[in-house]
Scaffold this active site. Structure first.
Site, short mmCIF file in Angstrom:
data_model
loop_
_atom_site.label_atom_id
_atom_site.label_comp_id
_atom_site.label_asym_id
_atom_site.label_seq_id
_atom_site.Cartn_x
_atom_site.Cartn_y
_atom_site.Cartn_z
N CYS A 185 0.85 -1.19 0.00
CA CYS A 185 0.00 0.00 0.00
C CYS A 185 0.88 1.24 0.00
O CYS A 185 1.63 1.48 0.95
CB CYS A 185 -0.93 -0.01 1.22
SG CYS A 185 -1.97 1.46 1.35
N PHE A 186 0.79 2.05 -1.04
CA PHE A 186 1.62 3.25 -1.14
C PHE A 186 1.14 4.34 -0.19
O PHE A 186 1.94 5.17 0.24
CB PHE A 186 1.63 3.76 -2.58
CG PHE A 186 2.41 2.89 -3.51
CD1 PHE A 186 3.79 2.99 -3.58
CD2 PHE A 186 1.76 1.96 -4.32
CE1 PHE A 186 4.51 2.18 -4.44
CE2 PHE A 186 2.48 1.15 -5.18
CZ PHE A 186 3.86 1.26 -5.24
#
Length: 274
Positions: free
Chosen positions: A122-123
């Site tokens: 997850c950025f």
């Protein structure tokens, strides 16, 4: 690779900026404008109800956001004593697995760790999502979606009162942006009002995206799969959907639904099984 690392830094900062702007608009603009209605009693005024609901949603969204970052997946590479060079290169594409006892094991380039039950990176949190923080990630997506949709409703009420317009027609919201842009450049619309209108569409986009991602993730959990397994075409052992839910959310799932807490019970059970 450099672009991904840059995105891994910019995306969390972008999320925090959006959260700060949303909090400021709600507390200092939308909610105070609701106190202007003299027909409501102070105890049950829309301002207090909306304020309490927004604080509840925001606290759960930010709380689970912090827990997703703190509850990082365990680095199995330390226990496996992976070497350098060709041996680590085998992990880069996620094709190598240390054995059937470690299903869906994956080496993340950005986190530089080998994680079990890897789902995705997850950025917006700058962290990998795995078995330890999956529940907090689901709750983060859920409450972020609800907070954005709540801000959308409050913002539409504010714009409706400020510009004396009605959203009874469904097309009114779709035509709001082009009309606002023309009025802004003609000088008939203030910059603050134009900023709120732009935020309405941003909240709508983030809210729908988080809601869709949360529903897709829940469907994978019910099947006992991860996104990494689906992407690699891995076959998983069929289990009852109740067991799949309990593995992620634990028996005390209602507590995690109301307040941001770690899934201590599931972590303890995994350590006991080891």
């Amino acid at each position: 690779m450099l672009v991904l690392r840059l995105l891994n830094v910019v995306a969390p900062a972008y999320f925090l900026c959006i959260s700060l702007v949303t909090f400021v608009l709600q507390i200092f603009v939308f909610i105070p404008s609701m106190f202007r209605d003299p027909s409501t009693t102070p105890l049950f005024s829309p301002a207090l109800l909306h304020g309490a609901l927004f604080l509840f949603l925001s606290a759960n969204a930010l709380g689970n956001y912090v827990l997703v970052i703190q509850s990082s997946p365990e680095d199995l590479g330390k226990d496996l004593n992976l070497g350098k060079g060709a041996e680590v290169a085998d992990w880069l594409d996620g094709s190598r697995s240390p054995g059937s006892a470690l299903p869906s094991t994956h080496f993340c380039r950005l986190c530089a760790r080998v994680t079990q039950r890897h789902d995705h990176h997850c950025f917006f949190t700058g962290n990998c999502i795995g078995s330890r923080n999956m529940r907090n990630f689901i709750m983060f997506c859920l409450y972020t979606s609800l907070a954005c949709l709540h801000s959308l409703v409050a913002g539409m009420a504010y714009i409706s009162a400020t510009l004396s317009m009605s959203f009874a027609d469904p097309l009114a919201f779709l035509t709001l942006l082009p009309h606002s842009i023309s009025q802004f450049f003609s000088g008939a619309l203030l910059s603050s009002e134009m900023f709120v209108i732009l935020m309405l569409y941003l909240w709508l986009g983030i809210g729908l995206a988080c809601a869709g991602f949360c529903c897709h993730q829940m469907l994978l959990i019910l099947r006992g799969q991860t996104r990494y397994q689906v992407r690699k075409g891995m076959v998983v052992r069929a289990r009852p959907w109740r067991d799949n839910l309990q593995e992620v959310f634990g028996k005390k799932w209602l507590l995690g639904l109301l307040i941001p807490v770690q899934n201590v019970e599931s972590s303890y059970r995994r350590q006991k099984e080891k």
